[in-house]
Design a protein around this motif. Structure first.
Motif, short mmCIF file in Angstrom:
data_model
loop_
_atom_site.label_atom_id
_atom_site.label_comp_id
_atom_site.label_asym_id
_atom_site.label_seq_id
_atom_site.Cartn_x
_atom_site.Cartn_y
_atom_site.Cartn_z
N UNK A 271 0.84 -1.20 0.00
CA UNK A 271 0.00 0.00 0.00
C UNK A 271 0.88 1.24 0.00
N UNK A 272 0.31 2.34 -0.45
CA UNK A 272 1.09 3.57 -0.55
C UNK A 272 1.63 3.96 0.83
N UNK A 273 0.80 3.75 1.83
CA UNK A 273 1.17 4.14 3.18
C UNK A 273 2.44 3.40 3.65
N UNK A 274 2.58 2.18 3.19
CA UNK A 274 3.73 1.41 3.66
C UNK A 274 4.93 1.54 2.72
N UNK B 192 4.06 9.50 23.31
CA UNK B 192 4.00 10.58 22.32
C UNK B 192 4.68 10.23 21.01
N UNK B 193 5.23 9.05 20.97
CA UNK B 193 5.98 8.69 19.76
C UNK B 193 5.01 8.33 18.64
N UNK B 194 5.13 8.97 17.49
CA UNK B 194 4.21 8.64 16.40
C UNK B 194 4.44 7.22 15.88
N UNK B 195 3.38 6.61 15.36
CA UNK B 195 3.50 5.26 14.83
C UNK B 195 4.57 5.17 13.75
N UNK B 196 4.74 6.25 13.04
CA UNK B 196 5.66 6.24 11.90
C UNK B 196 7.13 6.27 12.32
N UNK B 197 7.38 6.44 13.65
CA UNK B 197 8.78 6.64 14.08
C UNK B 197 9.70 5.53 13.59
N UNK C 194 4.96 15.06 7.70
CA UNK C 194 5.28 15.11 6.27
C UNK C 194 4.89 13.79 5.58
N UNK C 195 5.14 12.71 6.30
CA UNK C 195 4.85 11.40 5.72
C UNK C 195 3.35 11.26 5.45
#
Ligand SMILES: O=C(O)CCC(=O)C(=O)O
Ligand SMILES: [Fe+2]
Length: 600
Positions: free
Chosen positions: A164-167, A366-371, A493-494
């Motif tokens: 998927x685009x997200x990944x 507070x760490x975003x999932x995308x970290x 940004x992601x």
């Protein structure tokens, strides 16, 4: 090809005599047909770990030209070839029969001869004279056109790793590029190669005479040759198996040659620092490889592409001394470059800030999932029942390792009151962070950091910090001002999913890697530093590895500028060098430099 056209053995092998007079086990025929679309490649890699890749007419022409030039090289007399023999201070070149690492120590040493290309820069060894020029020209033209085929495979892997685009980001660490081109000649006797999987992401093998066999479900399949270069074999490598969590399995292969045979092999590796850890799926293959590397190097660290290649090559090289020798003269393979020793006296030092420079620490919730996608690792630790998570900037471990290998001391100078705890947590993850002295500065005032007060003043110093003003004015000339690292902003940004946002994320993910060579080359100036006791520096590049993880392209203009500025040929630059300052070069240094990509 010089030695006449072979018969393509498509699907036709029962038993054949192997070099050392034994009978090899029958290998099944392979009847897959060549493909070119990334969907077909993805499907084949998922099911079998290999396939045949159809070549375009330009690729065929370049392959033919390279086969011809390689044959002319191999046919030449030993004395001339020996002039192009691999040297530890250079890259690639000629490896005589018997120097090929043996992957399985119970197998004989292979009698394969090899001419390797691992760089397009000045450090690559080429044979002399017209034949040498022809070989160089053929190899470079081949590399030029092979990129289109490489793109088909990268797209295929992209669809496996990030459906998927997200990944999508997850696939980017695997942006595999050519890392080594091998021109192999197998004599009839002793020309076999023991079973192994390649260490990189994927490999192209061109063979006009059959000999390559792949193991599928425990059965060896003998692959079809392509007498007219209309297709090559594509093999998945370890890096893809690890990162994909086993969605693609590396193709275990070997060579059993029953006739003299030339092959062209092109490895595509992930970036040197790409950590090969899977995000999902089966991690057992990765874990086993990581343990093997930890044991081999005697240190614990996440498994990067470079670490894996070095571990496997070094271990295979050791096997040669134990394996049965079928070749008369076996010269020891080149050493892989132990860390250079630094002379006594004052050592150079690199002082690192922590927050927003090499890491971003947040309360764990507070760490975003995308970290995870925006860092090389997220390391957690607890203080007073509060859990913290440190996102470690991509490329940090590799930078520390490279500096240490150069004999550069490392210190941390931070305003983060948990500096010690952070380094302890990082040290548990990877021992390159162990024993790093931490100087915690309680004041957040401008100019609160001072080398002299901290006892860190040396004749060669680099400070890496996102804040220039944190340092006293007299130290600011040593500051390499880092782009600010902020995982929360990057996650924004992601998720924006715009070209602009993507570009910012791309810049970040390549940032430390792009500046690493420039930073390291600052410590290369011992030759022009008039201090008698300046640390001499053999440098990690001085010993070019037998097989490197990434192909070294010519230096970018920015690197060349930097080199020139620091070079002895520039008397102005040299005279200033008593205490070398980076400030003159900040304009260049603070912009990402496309290391490993020819941006000229
Ligand atoms: O020569 C071949 O066909 C394969 C060589 C190979 O497996 C390698 O260089 O890793
Ligand atoms: Fe291989």
């Amino acid at each position: 090809m010089g030695r006449g056209c072979p018969n393509a053995l498509r699907g036709s092998c029962a038993t054949a005599s192997i070099g050392h007079g034994l009978q090899m086990a029958a290998a099944d025929a392979d009847d897959a047909s060549p493909c070119r679309s990334s969907a077909a490649v993805a499907a084949a890699l998922r099911t079998r770990g290999y396939c045949y890749l159809q070549l375009s007419s330009a690729e065929r022409r370049a392959t033919k030209k390279l086969f011809d030039a390689a044959a002319a090289f191999h046919d030449a007399d030993e004395g001339w070839k020996a002039l192009a023999q691999h040297q530890p201070t250079k890259r690639g070149g000629y490896y005589k029969a018997g120097e090929e690492p043996t992957y399985d120590q119970s197998d004989p040493v292979s009698g394969v001869e090899d001419f390797s290309v691992v760089s397009t820069g000045d450090d690559q060894i080429w044979p002399e004279g017209e034949r040498g020029d022809a070989l160089q020209d053929a190899a470079l033209s081949y590399l030029d056109v092979a990129d289109a085929a490489g793109q088909v495979v990268r797209d295929a892997l992209g669809s496996v790793l990030a459906p998927t685009k997200k990944r999508r980001r997850r696939a980017e660490a695997l942006e595999a590029t050519p890392s080594m081109l091998r021109l192999l000649r197998y004599p009839v006797a002793g020309g076999d190669l023991s079973a192994h999987s390649d260490f990189e992401c994927f490999t192209f093998v061109h063979q006009r005479v059959a000999g390559l066999e792949v193991q599928v479900d425990g059965v060896w399949r003998r692959l079809a040759a392509s007498a007219d270069d209309s297709h090559c074999v594509l093999l998945a490598g370890d890096a893809v198996e690890y990162v994909s969590g086993g969605a693609v399995r590396a193709a275990r292969h070997r060579v059993r040659s029953s006739a003299p045979r030339d092959s062209i092999v092109l490895f595509h590796a992930a970036a040197d620092d790409a950590v090969l850890e899977p995000r999902a799926g089966d991690r057992s293959a990765y874990d086993a490889a990581r343990r093997a590397a930890d044991e081999h190097f005697g240190s614990a660290a996440p498994l990067t592409q470079r670490r894996h290649v070095r571990c496997r090559v070094e271990r295979a090289e050791k096997n040669n001394s134990k394996a049965i020798s079928t070749v008369p003269t076996v010269s020891p393979p080149a050493a892989m470059g132990d860390p250079p020793t630094t002379p006594s006296g004052e050592r150079p030092i690199a002082a690192f800030d922590l927050d927003h420079t090499i890491l971003h620490m947040l309360a764990a919730n507070h760490v975003p999932d995308e970290a995870k996608e925006l860092s090389e690792d997220v390391v957690t630790f607890e203080v007073n029942d509060v859990e913290y998570a440190i996102s470690v900037r991509v490329g940090t471990t590799a930078l520390f390792e490279a500096l240490r290998k150069k004999g550069v001391d490392i210190a941390v100078v931070t305003c983060n009151l948990m500096g010690d705890e952070i380094l302890t947590a990082l040290g548990e993850r990877c021992d390159v962070f162990e024993d790093v002295p931490v100087h915690v500065i309680e004041s957040r005032e401008k100019g609160a950091k001072c080398l002299k007060t901290l006892g860190l003043k040396r004749s060669k110093v680099v400070i890496f910090d996102d804040s220039l003003n944190a340092w006293v004015p007299e130290d600011q000339e040593f500051v390499f001002e880092a782009l600010r690292y902020d995982v929360q902003a990057l996650a924004g940004f992601l998720n924006e999913d715009t070209d602009e946002g993507d570009a910012k994320v791309d810049t970040e993910l390549g940032y430390l890697t792009s500046i690493r060579e420039s930073l390291l080359s600052f410590f290369d100036v011992a030759k022009i530093d008039f201090d008698d006791d300046a640390a001499s520096d053999a440098g990690s590049e001085a010993q070019a590895p037998r097989r490197s993880a990434s192909f070294s392209l010519e230096q970018s203009p920015a690197q060349r500028d930097l080199k020139r500025a620091l070079s002895a040929e520039d008397p102005g630059g040299a005279k200033k060098a008593k205490i070398q300052s980076l400030s003159d070069n900040n304009v260049t240094l603070n912009k990402p430099v496309a290391v490993g990509q020819d941006s000229s």
